[in-house]
Design a protein around this motif. Structure first.
Motif, PDB file in Angstrom:
ATOM      1  N   UNK A 167       0.850  -1.188   0.000  1.00 50.63           N
ATOM      2  CA  UNK A 167       0.000   0.000   0.000  1.00 50.63           C
ATOM      3  C   UNK A 167       0.881   1.231   0.000  1.00 50.63           C
ATOM      4  N   UNK A 168       0.393   2.261  -0.700  1.00 50.72           N
ATOM      5  CA  UNK A 168       1.176   3.492  -0.864  1.00 50.72           C
ATOM      6  C   UNK A 168       1.630   4.057   0.483  1.00 50.72           C
ATOM      7  N   UNK A 228      14.799   0.501   4.132  1.00 51.29           N
ATOM      8  CA  UNK A 228      15.727  -0.629   4.310  1.00 51.29           C
ATOM      9  C   UNK A 228      15.833  -1.569   3.111  1.00 51.29           C
ATOM     10  N   UNK A 229      14.836  -1.608   2.235  1.00 53.87           N
ATOM     11  CA  UNK A 229      14.845  -2.650   1.202  1.00 53.87           C
ATOM     12  C   UNK A 229      15.854  -2.328   0.104  1.00 53.87           C
ATOM     13  N   UNK A 230      16.436  -3.370  -0.439  1.00 55.88           N
ATOM     14  CA  UNK A 230      17.335  -3.218  -1.580  1.00 55.88           C
ATOM     15  C   UNK A 230      16.567  -3.403  -2.878  1.00 55.88           C
ATOM     16  N   UNK A 231      15.447  -4.129  -2.774  1.00 57.21           N
ATOM     17  CA  UNK A 231      14.739  -4.577  -3.973  1.00 57.21           C
ATOM     18  C   UNK A 231      13.251  -4.706  -3.657  1.00 57.21           C
ATOM     19  N   UNK A 232      12.417  -4.396  -4.661  1.00 53.28           N
ATOM     20  CA  UNK A 232      10.961  -4.507  -4.499  1.00 53.28           C
ATOM     21  C   UNK A 232      10.381  -5.162  -5.751  1.00 53.28           C
ATOM     22  N   UNK A 233       9.605  -6.236  -5.562  1.00 53.70           N
ATOM     23  CA  UNK A 233       9.169  -7.044  -6.704  1.00 53.70           C
ATOM     24  C   UNK A 233       7.721  -6.826  -7.112  1.00 53.70           C
ATOM     25  N   UNK A 234       6.997  -5.907  -6.474  1.00 53.20           N
ATOM     26  CA  UNK A 234       5.551  -5.866  -6.720  1.00 53.20           C
ATOM     27  C   UNK A 234       5.076  -4.475  -7.121  1.00 53.20           C
ATOM     28  N   UNK A 235       5.873  -3.784  -7.928  1.00 53.04           N
ATOM     29  CA  UNK A 235       5.471  -2.450  -8.387  1.00 53.04           C
ATOM     30  C   UNK A 235       4.307  -2.585  -9.373  1.00 53.04           C
ATOM     31  N   UNK A 236       3.181  -1.924  -9.062  1.00 52.76           N
ATOM     32  CA  UNK A 236       2.002  -2.115  -9.897  1.00 52.76           C
ATOM     33  C   UNK A 236       1.145  -0.859 -10.060  1.00 52.76           C
ATOM     34  N   UNK A 237       1.655   0.314  -9.644  1.00 52.99           N
ATOM     35  CA  UNK A 237       0.891   1.543  -9.896  1.00 52.99           C
ATOM     36  C   UNK A 237       1.817   2.749  -9.906  1.00 52.99           C
ATOM     37  N   UNK A 238       1.390   3.781 -10.645  1.00 53.90           N
ATOM     38  CA  UNK A 238       2.160   5.027 -10.720  1.00 53.90           C
ATOM     39  C   UNK A 238       2.159   5.716  -9.356  1.00 53.90           C
ATOM     40  N   UNK A 239       1.036   5.636  -8.661  1.00 57.38           N
ATOM     41  CA  UNK A 239       0.967   6.249  -7.318  1.00 57.38           C
ATOM     42  C   UNK A 239       2.019   5.655  -6.396  1.00 57.38           C
ATOM     43  N   UNK A 240       2.157   4.352  -6.464  1.00 58.43           N
ATOM     44  CA  UNK A 240       3.145   3.686  -5.609  1.00 58.43           C
ATOM     45  C   UNK A 240       4.570   4.054  -6.040  1.00 58.43           C
ATOM     46  N   UNK A 241       4.794   4.108  -7.353  1.00 60.88           N
ATOM     47  CA  UNK A 241       6.116   4.494  -7.859  1.00 60.88           C
ATOM     48  C   UNK A 241       6.474   5.892  -7.365  1.00 60.88           C
ATOM     49  N   UNK A 242       5.489   6.793  -7.415  1.00 62.32           N
ATOM     50  CA  UNK A 242       5.685   8.170  -6.957  1.00 62.32           C
ATOM     51  C   UNK A 242       6.040   8.211  -5.479  1.00 62.32           C
ATOM     52  N   UNK A 261       6.163   5.462 -18.026  1.00 63.63           N
ATOM     53  CA  UNK A 261       6.110   6.492 -16.976  1.00 63.63           C
ATOM     54  C   UNK A 261       7.326   6.428 -16.043  1.00 63.63           C
ATOM     55  N   UNK A 262       8.019   5.320 -16.031  1.00 62.82           N
ATOM     56  CA  UNK A 262       8.979   5.070 -14.952  1.00 62.82           C
ATOM     57  C   UNK A 262      10.240   5.937 -14.972  1.00 62.82           C
TER      58      UNK A 262
END
Ligand code: PLP
Length: 259
Positions: A95-96, A105-119, A160-161
């Protein structure tokens, strides 16, 4: 894929972990030999539900990376294991409003699925002076209950990324359908690979789509045969989970427990 018939024995000692890691690595190596794609394959151990004392033994046995589905659980373990030589990946839907935790803390994220979250991630990462490797999650099974973008949405999303300089895009991620029908499972992996192959040439500069995060304990060999570069493996290393998977995934995706 026969997951229903597989017993995942709980690994407790460092030797248990060495045995399981060697076994999984051997299976990865032989699946790679069968794969026509000749890709490198990274094993990403998934430690969700596993308590810290057992995680320490897994690290002693050679785990240098760990992945968790839920960000609070991951963050708590990251803090508790700060003395350990290990990096953390978050592999589950986010969730955003929890982007700040991941950025910490994370080095990596595998579940990117929205522009809002990317922002949200990009803003928090920039504030923290950090960057994050990300995979774009794609729903390849068409199941309502699964997270991820529909395959036809991925091209527009990826365009968009470049607006988010703290996100280093590394590829696509999926969860295959949970089915004993190997060909239905394989079709999910093939779909992700075909999508990657098609979009790689049109992807904006700096957006690397070459990675394919796909395959878990029940289906990682199949995923590797179809081009996986990262396999996310929990139970085959740590042992069967007592917590039903419905706790980690949306309702309706729970699998029959091993008998
Ligand atoms: C739990 C989980 C895995 C690993 O599943 P296992 O059956 O333990 O190998 C892989 N990917 C995601 C997103 C998960 O939540």
């Amino acid at each position: 894929m026969g997951e229903e018939s597989v017993e995942y024995r709980t690994a407790v000692t460092v030797d248990d972990f060495r045995t399981n890691l060697a076994d999984v690595q051997a299976r990865i190596d032989s699946a790679r030999e069968r794969s026509p794609h000749g890709q490198p394959v990274r094993l990403l151990p998934v430690s969700k539900t596993v308590p810290e004392d057992r995680i320490r033994r897994a690290i002693e046995a050679g785990c240098t990376e760990l992945a968790e589905n839920k960000v609070q659980e991951a963050h708590r373990k990251w803090q508790a294991l700060a003395d350990q030589p290990v990096t953390w990946s978050v592999i589950g839907h986010l969730q955003t409003n929890k982007a700040k935790l991941v950025a910490e803390f994370a080095r990596e994220f595998h579940a990117l699925d929205s522009v809002r979250l990317a922002e949200a991630l990009d803003r928090r990462l920039q504030a923290a002076g950090r960057e994050l490797d990300v995979f774009v999650q794609v729903n390849t099974s068409g199941e309502e209950s699964k997270f991820g973008l529909a395959p036809q949405e991925v091209e527009g999303f990826v365009a968009e990324l470049p607006r988010f300089p703290a996100l280093r895009v590394k590829g696509l991620m999926t969860l295959a359908v949970f089915s004993p029908d190997v060909e239905r499972v394989r079709a999910c992996f093939v779909l992700l690979r075909d999508l990657r192959d098609r979009l790689q040439s049109t992807a904006p500069e700096g957006v690397d789509l070459s990675g394919l995060s796909m395959g878990m304990s029940g289906d990682f060999e199949l995923a590797i045969e179809e081009g996986a570069t990262v396999v996310r493996v929990g139970q085959a290393i740590f042992g069967a989970r007592a917590v039903p998977d419905a706790h980690y995934w949306p309702a309706g995706t729970d699998r029959v427990p091993p008998t």
